[in-house]
Design a protein around this motif. Structure first.
Motif, PDB file in Angstrom:
ATOM      1  N   GLN A  12       0.833  -1.189   0.000  1.00 25.28           N
ATOM      2  CA  GLN A  12       0.000   0.000   0.000  1.00 25.28           C
ATOM      3  C   GLN A  12       0.873   1.246   0.000  1.00 25.28           C
ATOM      4  N   THR A  13       0.272   2.354  -0.351  1.00 24.52           N
ATOM      5  CA  THR A  13       0.988   3.637  -0.343  1.00 24.52           C
ATOM      6  C   THR A  13       1.667   3.853   1.000  1.00 24.52           C
ATOM      7  N   GLY A  14       2.937   4.258   0.926  1.00 23.48           N
ATOM      8  CA  GLY A  14       3.705   4.471   2.144  1.00 23.48           C
ATOM      9  C   GLY A  14       4.515   3.274   2.584  1.00 23.48           C
ATOM     10  N   GLY A  15       4.301   2.144   1.954  1.00 21.12           N
ATOM     11  CA  GLY A  15       5.011   0.935   2.319  1.00 21.12           C
ATOM     12  C   GLY A  15       6.431   0.900   1.780  1.00 21.12           C
ATOM     13  N   SER A  16       7.127  -0.170   2.094  1.00 23.33           N
ATOM     14  CA  SER A  16       8.518  -0.327   1.677  1.00 23.33           C
ATOM     15  C   SER A  16       8.737  -1.704   1.064  1.00 23.33           C
ATOM     16  N   LEU A  17       9.694  -1.759   0.164  1.00 27.76           N
ATOM     17  CA  LEU A  17      10.148  -3.023  -0.415  1.00 27.76           C
ATOM     18  C   LEU A  17      11.652  -2.936  -0.626  1.00 27.76           C
ATOM     19  N   ARG A  66      13.762   8.759  -1.276  1.00 25.87           N
ATOM     20  CA  ARG A  66      12.893   7.626  -0.937  1.00 25.87           C
ATOM     21  C   ARG A  66      13.538   6.281  -1.287  1.00 25.87           C
ATOM     22  N   PHE A  67      14.283   6.235  -2.365  1.00 23.51           N
ATOM     23  CA  PHE A  67      14.946   5.004  -2.811  1.00 23.51           C
ATOM     24  C   PHE A  67      16.436   5.092  -2.513  1.00 23.51           C
ATOM     25  N   PHE A  68      16.993   3.962  -2.111  1.00 24.60           N
ATOM     26  CA  PHE A  68      18.407   3.932  -1.798  1.00 24.60           C
ATOM     27  C   PHE A  68      19.020   2.680  -2.422  1.00 24.60           C
ATOM     28  N   ALA A  69      19.970   2.899  -3.319  1.00 22.97           N
ATOM     29  CA  ALA A  69      20.617   1.797  -4.027  1.00 22.97           C
ATOM     30  C   ALA A  69      21.967   1.490  -3.401  1.00 22.97           C
ATOM     31  N   SER A  70      22.342   0.236  -3.425  1.00 20.84           N
ATOM     32  CA  SER A  70      23.642  -0.156  -2.890  1.00 20.84           C
ATOM     33  C   SER A  70      24.137  -1.391  -3.618  1.00 20.84           C
ATOM     34  N   ARG A  71      25.439  -1.606  -3.488  1.00 21.43           N
ATOM     35  CA  ARG A  71      26.089  -2.710  -4.180  1.00 21.43           C
ATOM     36  C   ARG A  71      27.122  -3.286  -3.234  1.00 21.43           C
ATOM     37  N   VAL A  72      27.069  -4.584  -3.006  1.00 23.05           N
ATOM     38  CA  VAL A  72      27.943  -5.219  -2.018  1.00 23.05           C
ATOM     39  C   VAL A  72      29.388  -5.237  -2.500  1.00 23.05           C
ATOM     40  N   SER A  73      29.597  -5.649  -3.729  1.00 19.76           N
ATOM     41  CA  SER A  73      30.949  -5.753  -4.276  1.00 19.76           C
ATOM     42  C   SER A  73      30.835  -5.783  -5.792  1.00 19.76           C
ATOM     43  N   PHE A  74      31.968  -6.019  -6.461  1.00 18.22           N
ATOM     44  CA  PHE A  74      31.941  -6.083  -7.918  1.00 18.22           C
ATOM     45  C   PHE A  74      30.951  -7.134  -8.408  1.00 18.22           C
ATOM     46  N   ASP A  75      30.918  -8.241  -7.719  1.00 20.81           N
ATOM     47  CA  ASP A  75      30.136  -9.363  -8.199  1.00 20.81           C
ATOM     48  C   ASP A  75      29.029  -9.779  -7.243  1.00 20.81           C
ATOM     49  N   GLY A  76      28.882  -8.989  -6.206  1.00 17.24           N
ATOM     50  CA  GLY A  76      27.858  -9.336  -5.230  1.00 17.24           C
ATOM     51  C   GLY A  76      26.505  -8.811  -5.612  1.00 17.24           C
ATOM     52  N   MET A  78      23.162  -6.459  -5.805  1.00 15.12           N
ATOM     53  CA  MET A  78      22.847  -5.035  -5.782  1.00 15.12           C
ATOM     54  C   MET A  78      21.455  -4.921  -5.190  1.00 15.12           C
ATOM     55  N   TYR A  79      21.239  -3.872  -4.415  1.00 11.68           N
ATOM     56  CA  TYR A  79      19.957  -3.719  -3.738  1.00 11.68           C
ATOM     57  C   TYR A  79      19.308  -2.379  -4.090  1.00 11.68           C
ATOM     58  N   LEU A  80      17.991  -2.365  -3.953  1.00 13.37           N
ATOM     59  CA  LEU A  80      17.246  -1.117  -4.051  1.00 13.37           C
ATOM     60  C   LEU A  80      16.230  -1.102  -2.914  1.00 13.37           C
ATOM     61  N   GLN A  81      16.515  -0.286  -1.908  1.00 11.24           N
ATOM     62  CA  GLN A  81      15.576  -0.112  -0.795  1.00 11.24           C
ATOM     63  C   GLN A  81      14.603   0.980  -1.191  1.00 11.24           C
ATOM     64  N   MET A  82      13.336   0.648  -1.227  1.00  9.46           N
ATOM     65  CA  MET A  82      12.313   1.591  -1.658  1.00  9.46           C
ATOM     66  C   MET A  82      11.389   1.893  -0.490  1.00  9.46           C
ATOM     67  N   ASN A  83      11.375   3.136  -0.066  1.00  8.48           N
ATOM     68  CA  ASN A  83      10.549   3.569   1.063  1.00  8.48           C
ATOM     69  C   ASN A  83       9.491   4.554   0.588  1.00  8.48           C
TER      70      ASN A  83
END
Length: 119
Positions: A12-17, A66-76, A78-83
């Motif tokens: 729902q609106t306001g949620g996170s994934l 609202r969105f925050f991207a990250s990457r663990v390593s060259f080959d690890g 990748m994440y997208l935290q969406m708030n």
């Protein structure tokens, strides 16, 4: 290189994934990765670019803060935290890799994951 995005769902609106992009195969050392999304009837949108060093550029103004991207390593992974998700965030989200600077065309493209935000 094969990429696989996962973690989508219905909220729902306001949620996170939190989306995850798994990397399989050859190394991505020196290659930028990124998150893209495509909503029905709309063009593909480049959401965030992550350099091999881990530096992030949010290429979509609508997700900044609202969105925050990250990457663990060259080959690890990748994440997208969406708030604070909004209905306009509804789209299929893909990850890409091997994105030349100044372009939005990845060399490697993964199967997407559906994100649906209801009001």
């Amino acid at each position: 290189v094969q990429l696989q995005a996962s973690g989508g769902g219905s909220v729902q609106t306001g949620g996170s994934l939190r989306l995850t992009c798994e990397v399989f195969g050859d190394t991505l050392r020196g290659h930028a990765m990124g998150w893209f999304r495509q909503a029905p009837g709309k063009e593909r949108e480049f959401v965030a670019r992550i350099e091999s060093s881990g530096g992030v550029t949010y290429t979509s103004n609508s997700v900044k803060g609202r969105f925050f991207a990250s990457r663990v390593s060259f080959d690890g992974p990748m994440y997208l935290q969406m708030n604070d998700l909004k209905p306009e965030d509804t789209a299929v989200y893909h990850c890409g890799a091997g994105i030349p600077y100044g372009t939005t065309n990845p060399k490697y493209w993964g199967r997407g994951t559906q994100v649906t935000v209801s009001s």
